[in-house]
Scaffold this motif. Sequence first.
Motif, mmCIF file in Angstrom:
data_model
loop_
_atom_site.group_PDB
_atom_site.id
_atom_site.type_symbol
_atom_site.label_atom_id
_atom_site.label_comp_id
_atom_site.label_asym_id
_atom_site.label_seq_id
_atom_site.Cartn_x
_atom_site.Cartn_y
_atom_site.Cartn_z
ATOM 1 N N LEU A 480 -16.481 -20.950 -30.213
ATOM 2 C CA LEU A 480 -17.286 -19.150 -29.878
ATOM 3 C C LEU A 480 -18.206 -19.370 -29.924
ATOM 4 C CD1 LEU A 480 -14.752 -17.768 -33.046
ATOM 5 C CD2 LEU A 480 -14.236 -18.189 -30.141
ATOM 6 N N ASP A 481 -18.746 -18.205 -28.119
ATOM 7 C CA ASP A 481 -20.360 -17.818 -28.116
ATOM 8 C C ASP A 481 -20.268 -16.324 -28.772
ATOM 9 O OD1 ASP A 481 -22.043 -17.032 -27.862
ATOM 10 O OD2 ASP A 481 -21.582 -17.680 -25.078
ATOM 11 N N VAL A 482 -20.814 -16.531 -29.995
ATOM 12 C CA VAL A 482 -21.467 -15.053 -31.190
ATOM 13 C C VAL A 482 -22.872 -15.452 -30.467
ATOM 14 C CG1 VAL A 482 -19.484 -16.273 -32.463
ATOM 15 C CG2 VAL A 482 -21.477 -16.984 -32.653
ATOM 16 N N SER A 483 -23.123 -15.404 -29.134
ATOM 17 C CA SER A 483 -25.180 -15.307 -28.775
ATOM 18 C C SER A 483 -24.937 -13.580 -29.159
ATOM 19 C CB SER A 483 -24.918 -15.904 -27.936
ATOM 20 O OG SER A 483 -24.493 -16.718 -27.951
ATOM 21 N N ASP A 484 -24.272 -12.793 -28.618
ATOM 22 C CA ASP A 484 -24.179 -11.445 -28.892
ATOM 23 C C ASP A 484 -24.660 -10.705 -30.743
ATOM 24 O OD1 ASP A 484 -24.200 -11.247 -25.814
ATOM 25 O OD2 ASP A 484 -21.935 -10.625 -25.836
ATOM 26 N N VAL A 485 -23.327 -11.656 -31.073
ATOM 27 C CA VAL A 485 -22.537 -11.192 -32.701
ATOM 28 C C VAL A 485 -24.203 -11.455 -33.278
ATOM 29 C CG1 VAL A 485 -21.188 -11.579 -35.177
ATOM 30 C CG2 VAL A 485 -20.854 -11.610 -32.533
ATOM 31 N N ALA A 486 -25.006 -12.734 -32.883
ATOM 32 C CA ALA A 486 -25.833 -13.139 -33.783
ATOM 33 C C ALA A 486 -27.469 -11.963 -32.921
ATOM 34 C CB ALA A 486 -26.293 -14.487 -33.439
ATOM 35 N N ARG A 487 -27.020 -11.817 -31.924
ATOM 36 C CA ARG A 487 -28.812 -10.862 -31.626
ATOM 37 C C ARG A 487 -28.332 -9.744 -32.367
ATOM 38 N NH1 ARG A 487 -26.952 -11.899 -26.351
ATOM 39 N NH2 ARG A 487 -28.097 -13.316 -25.602
ATOM 40 N N ALA A 488 -26.825 -9.250 -33.384
ATOM 41 C CA ALA A 488 -26.716 -7.515 -33.004
ATOM 42 C C ALA A 488 -27.627 -7.379 -34.585
ATOM 43 C CB ALA A 488 -25.903 -7.338 -32.856
ATOM 44 N N THR A 571 -34.146 -15.229 -31.147
ATOM 45 C CA THR A 571 -32.888 -14.418 -30.251
ATOM 46 C C THR A 571 -33.000 -13.564 -30.394
ATOM 47 O OG1 THR A 571 -33.352 -12.872 -32.619
ATOM 48 C CG2 THR A 571 -31.607 -15.007 -33.396
ATOM 49 N N VAL A 572 -34.581 -13.361 -29.282
ATOM 50 C CA VAL A 572 -35.148 -12.095 -29.084
ATOM 51 C C VAL A 572 -34.805 -13.278 -27.769
ATOM 52 C CG1 VAL A 572 -35.051 -10.123 -30.104
ATOM 53 C CG2 VAL A 572 -37.358 -12.173 -29.423
ATOM 54 N N PHE A 576 -31.216 -17.028 -25.721
ATOM 55 C CA PHE A 576 -30.395 -17.348 -27.138
ATOM 56 C C PHE A 576 -29.435 -17.726 -26.789
ATOM 57 C CE2 PHE A 576 -28.842 -15.541 -30.434
ATOM 58 C CZ PHE A 576 -29.004 -17.142 -31.673
ATOM 59 N N HIS A 577 -29.099 -18.768 -27.331
ATOM 60 C CA HIS A 577 -27.496 -18.714 -27.259
ATOM 61 C C HIS A 577 -26.739 -18.931 -28.804
ATOM 62 C CE1 HIS A 577 -23.435 -20.072 -25.349
ATOM 63 N NE2 HIS A 577 -23.809 -21.552 -25.920
ATOM 64 N N TYR A 578 -26.003 -19.078 -29.011
ATOM 65 C CA TYR A 578 -25.730 -19.623 -30.996
ATOM 66 C C TYR A 578 -24.156 -19.123 -30.779
ATOM 67 C CZ TYR A 578 -26.306 -19.696 -35.451
ATOM 68 O OH TYR A 578 -25.894 -19.905 -36.876
ATOM 69 N N GLU A 579 -23.720 -20.739 -31.293
ATOM 70 C CA GLU A 579 -22.042 -20.592 -31.239
ATOM 71 C C GLU A 579 -21.673 -20.948 -32.867
ATOM 72 O OE1 GLU A 579 -21.964 -24.111 -28.433
ATOM 73 O OE2 GLU A 579 -22.021 -22.918 -27.292
ATOM 74 N N ILE A 580 -20.173 -20.381 -32.911
ATOM 75 C CA ILE A 580 -19.905 -20.865 -34.396
ATOM 76 C C ILE A 580 -18.866 -22.232 -34.209
ATOM 77 C CG2 ILE A 580 -20.646 -19.665 -35.757
ATOM 78 C CD1 ILE A 580 -18.251 -17.476 -35.382
ATOM 79 N N LYS A 581 -18.446 -22.789 -35.006
ATOM 80 C CA LYS A 581 -16.919 -23.557 -34.392
ATOM 81 C C LYS A 581 -15.520 -22.893 -34.470
ATOM 82 C CE LYS A 581 -17.027 -26.995 -37.769
ATOM 83 N NZ LYS A 581 -16.421 -28.145 -38.576
ATOM 84 N N ARG A 582 -14.226 -22.901 -34.154
ATOM 85 C CA ARG A 582 -13.096 -22.759 -35.733
ATOM 86 C C ARG A 582 -11.993 -23.939 -35.132
ATOM 87 N NH1 ARG A 582 -10.691 -17.076 -34.209
ATOM 88 N NH2 ARG A 582 -9.804 -17.451 -32.384
#
Length: 702
Positions: A480-488, A571-572, A576-582
């Motif tokens: 899952l791309d969670v870049s937005d969550v991480a930025r927030a 993160t700024v 910036f790109h951040y992921e988690i797996k599920r």
Amino acid sequence: MVNLDDARQALHKYFGYESFRPGQEGLVSAILEGRDCLGVMPTGAGKSICYQIPATLLPGLTVVISPLVSLMKDQVDALEDAGIHADFINSTQTPEEQSLALAQAAQGRCHMLYVAPERLDAPRFVDFASRAGIGLVAVDEAHCVSQWGQDFRPAYLGIGDFIKGLPDRPVVAAFTATATQKVRRDIVAMLGLKTPYVAVTGFDRPNLFFDVRKLQTKYKNGWITRYAHEHPGDSGIVYCATRKETEALADDLNRSGIGAAAYHAGLSADDRERAQRDFVNDEIQVVVATNAFGMGIDKSNVRYVIHHNMPESIEAYYQEAGRAGRDGEPARCTLLWNEGDIVTRRRLLDMDSGNDRLTGEQAEAVRAEHRRLLNVMIGYCRTTGCLHEYMLRYFGQEVDRAAAGLAPTEADRGAVVCVGHPDMENGEEEEDQGEAPAQAGSQGRSRSGRSAAGCGPEEPTAEGRGCGNCSNCMSTFETLDVSDVARAVSRCVHDVNQAFGSGKIVQILKGSRSQDLLRRGLDGCPSYGSLAQVPEGRIRDVLNQMASDGYLTITEGRLPMVHFGPLAGRTVTPDFHYEIKRVQGTVLSGEGGRPADDAGAVYGRTTGPASQAEGRDRAGETMSVEDLTGDQAVLFQELKDLRTRIAREIGKPPYIVFSDKSLRDMCRLKPTDDAAFLEVNGVGEHKLEVYGPRFMEVIRKS
Ligand code: ADP
Ligand code: ZN
């Protein structure tokens, strides 16, 4: 001159085994030829045989140095039962008992003498040793000599001097399950091994099913209790990080009707001994323990090992998990973890001041090494690749390094044999990939769709692919791309000036109307409510993963606060790109109604047909209990009952009489005469003589 044929005969005569396992033969030969050696084998691979067989063949006494005082009696009992004369000296004996044991050993009445390292410089023992004609010194758990490992034991530093002080230098054989190069170099140097023969066996244990589950802490005890209920009659070990956790879980289990005992170093020696005996004697089903439990325990029918928490290294994990399925029958190793566990582990590591023998610089180097080990462990939790492969690659890589480190000259290199390790031929390419797990954790690189561990298949694993014997190969993953969550999250930490804990951060991002929040005016933060649509569990997971990756840090103390970590700046940045797996789906039935994994946050959905993955016989050579036919199953139970009766009569654990594997072999072969009975796995001459008639009687009547 004794040779390998004699050794094979002794193996059959005393232990009833047909052949040596990989690695054993070379080590036994080396010892018989008078050469020092170092055996690196995983728990359960059979290190003890490597010195026990030579002990029966060589002139002179074999001294076994072992840190496992509480197990010496069992080990000695098991040897006596196999017809090998052995004794021990340790602090559990009175001075009179010690004198007696030494006197008998001095008269050549025993082949082997087990001692704790603390005994070695006692004047009485030194005096004894100078006259006893010691031919072989075997050092068990030899990694305890190294400060690089987690089991450092100061008394081990005296072993080298003890050996030097002997009138004739004996052969020295060291054994460990620890694979790191630094530890192995320490062993060679500190014990003064002379151009040792080094054998490293394959670390794969095909009968073990590896299972990694991400689970919030509050669900862990419930999951474990259900698992124990779904596997009635199976013996299991649960490892917890703290004493308190062991007691709480043991209580939960007992209340739910599962016989369980806690085991940790804070209990009295009596309580610990009782817990261990009850477990070994199958009086209780589960032991809930800290890592104080089980070093060297030889209960062969442990069917599952569950880790309530992530251990500090793959070595520690493999050693503890490896206590499952020593009889070669299918067994399961489950690791429960969450991002919070990682944060805790890292914090403990940073706080660890090391031991006071070290200078500040050395202590920092040790900490750095521990961090590296932890990162590999984290990689194991996060990888979507095959877990068996991850282990193999890790150990293979350590083997390569060790080979280079231990054997700088051509001659020495010849001494390093690596047995049964499929990765060994693959050379450099593997090295690079193998580094990946450490990097993924330590540098907190946001992970791409490729496997975080750098091993195993990159694509989501399709049904039936991979080893088929680990939870990752039985699952499909999505990233899952969670870049937005991480930025927030990062923005919110900034908004509140790094002055709140993770609970508040999540509340703010969700736009909670809680009184406390409103009173503090936190609803005025720019990031307030910015993740209102994202499930709370997801936000929490991203936050925790960011903390374990170094984007955030969580402070110590009673009210832990979320601060920026060293990588926060990233993160700024625009890219910036951040992921988690599920887990997307699984072809693994789990355990029937699979308990709610991380409640929909990361792991959760169980799709796909239930396969018979569990309990299937992976080793392909033995029958599991379920495979016994009706008649055989009845006989199996009768033989088990007989074993329990005999164990009570002689006051020894049932497994010392016969392993489950031996009993199953009896059900299959139904031996009714001596020659046939000797064909049963694990039956030697002595056992035939003392137990054979009673077992054959039951078999005849069946
Ligand atoms: P380790 O010390 O490496 O953890 P152990 O020496 O306790 O392992 O051996 C694990 C189990 O394997 C024991 O039950 C042992 O009797 C059994 N074993 C060892 N060598 C052999 C062999 N060659 N054939 C069959 N079983 C073996
Ligand atoms: Zn796999």
